[in-house]
Design a protein around this motif. Sequence first.
Motif, short mmCIF file in Angstrom:
data_model
loop_
_atom_site.label_atom_id
_atom_site.label_comp_id
_atom_site.label_asym_id
_atom_site.label_seq_id
_atom_site.Cartn_x
_atom_site.Cartn_y
_atom_site.Cartn_z
N LEU A 179 1.04 -0.60 0.24
CA LEU A 179 -0.17 0.14 0.09
C LEU A 179 1.00 1.18 0.44
O LEU A 179 0.59 2.02 -0.85
N GLY A 220 -11.57 0.17 3.63
CA GLY A 220 -10.27 0.36 3.26
C GLY A 220 -9.99 -0.82 4.41
O GLY A 220 -9.33 -1.50 4.25
N LEU A 243 -10.57 -4.40 3.08
CA LEU A 243 -9.59 -4.78 1.65
C LEU A 243 -8.67 -5.09 2.98
O LEU A 243 -8.22 -6.22 2.53
N SER A 244 -7.74 -4.43 4.19
CA SER A 244 -6.81 -4.72 4.10
C SER A 244 -6.73 -5.42 4.94
O SER A 244 -6.10 -6.75 4.65
N TYR A 297 -15.46 -5.87 0.80
CA TYR A 297 -14.93 -4.41 0.72
C TYR A 297 -15.91 -4.74 -0.86
O TYR A 297 -16.28 -2.94 -1.34
N CYS A 300 -6.32 1.66 3.82
CA CYS A 300 -6.36 0.13 4.31
C CYS A 300 -4.74 0.08 4.68
O CYS A 300 -4.28 -0.82 5.34
N TRP A 301 -4.09 1.28 3.79
CA TRP A 301 -2.72 1.71 4.46
C TRP A 301 -2.21 2.54 5.86
O TRP A 301 -1.60 1.87 6.45
#
Length: 303
Positions: free
Chosen positions: A41, A75, A78-79, A166, A190-191
Motif C-alpha cells: 500500500l 479500506g 480490503l486490509s 469490500y 487500507c494503508w
Amino acid sequence: MNIFERNAKKVVVAAVFAASFSAIFVRLAEAPPMVIGFYRLTFVMPFFTVPVLGWHRKELMSISRKELGGSLLAGLFLSAHFFSWFTALQYTTVASATVICLMHPIVILGISVLIFKEKVSFKAVAGVLVAFAGTAIISGGDYSLSKEALFGDFMAFLGAFFMALYFLAGRKYRRNLSNTTYVFLVFGSCWAAFAVGMLASGASFTGYSAETFMWIFLMTLVCQIGSHALFNWCLGYVHPLYVATLENGEALIASALAAVIFGEFPTLWQWIGGIVAICGIIYYNFHEAQPVETSENKEIKRK
C-alpha cells in the motif's frame, strides 16, 4: 464501437494474467504478511494521491460524512482481505488458496440473501452449492496433508469473506464518487490499517532484503495497478459477467506458475475440487446476472 470497446476484452485477459502473479510475489517476498501489506500500500499510494490532490481536490472536500465513512470502512475490509490472503499462502498451496479466495461472489450472495433479503434464482443457488462442494473436496484433501494446510484454507476463505464485504461497501458508497477519489480513500484507509497493525504487532519496518522490496514493488505495479485498476476501467466497456467469469482463470494460471517456479504441483483432490469449485462459480456468475422471475417481471413481459 470505439477503440476502447474493441480492446476492452483483451485488456480483461491481460488483467487476469497480471492478477495471477499475486500469490507468486507473496511467496517470493520473504517478509511477514503484515509487512507485505504495509509496503504494497505504501508503494501504490503515490499513484493515486497525486491525481486526487491535483485534479479532484474539490470533490474530496465536498464528500459527505456517510461517503467518507463508507469508503474508509471499505479500506478496512480490503486490509483484512490482504492480510488473510497473504497469511493463507504461508500455510497452504497456491492452487488451494487461489480457488478458495475466488469464492467471494458466493459470499456476496449469502450476505445479500440472509441480511439484505434480496431474491435470487434457484440456478444461482445451485451454482453456490456446487462451488462449496468443490471447496469441501479441496479442504478435505488438504487436511489429509496437514492441519496447517487446512488452516491456510480457512484463511483463504476469510480472504474471500472480507473481499465480499469490500465489494458490498463499494456498491453502496461509491455511487456518487469518481473512481480515482474512491480508490484514494480506500487505499489510504487500507494503508493506515496496516500501519497500525505494524505498530501493534511490533513488526519491523526495516531489515528486509532489497530483493524482498523488489518483489513487493513488482506486486504493486503488476497486481494492484495492472490488475485491480484495469478491472475497474474495463467495467465501463464490458459486462461484469465477462470480467467475473474470466477472473476464474486466475486459479489455473497461478497454479501453473507455482508448479513451474516452486515445483508445487496440485494433488488429485485439489484438481478435482478446483474444477468443481470453478465450474460452480462460473455457473453462479452466469445465472446471478439473470433477473429473478417474479410476478412483477411476468406482468411486464405480458405487457
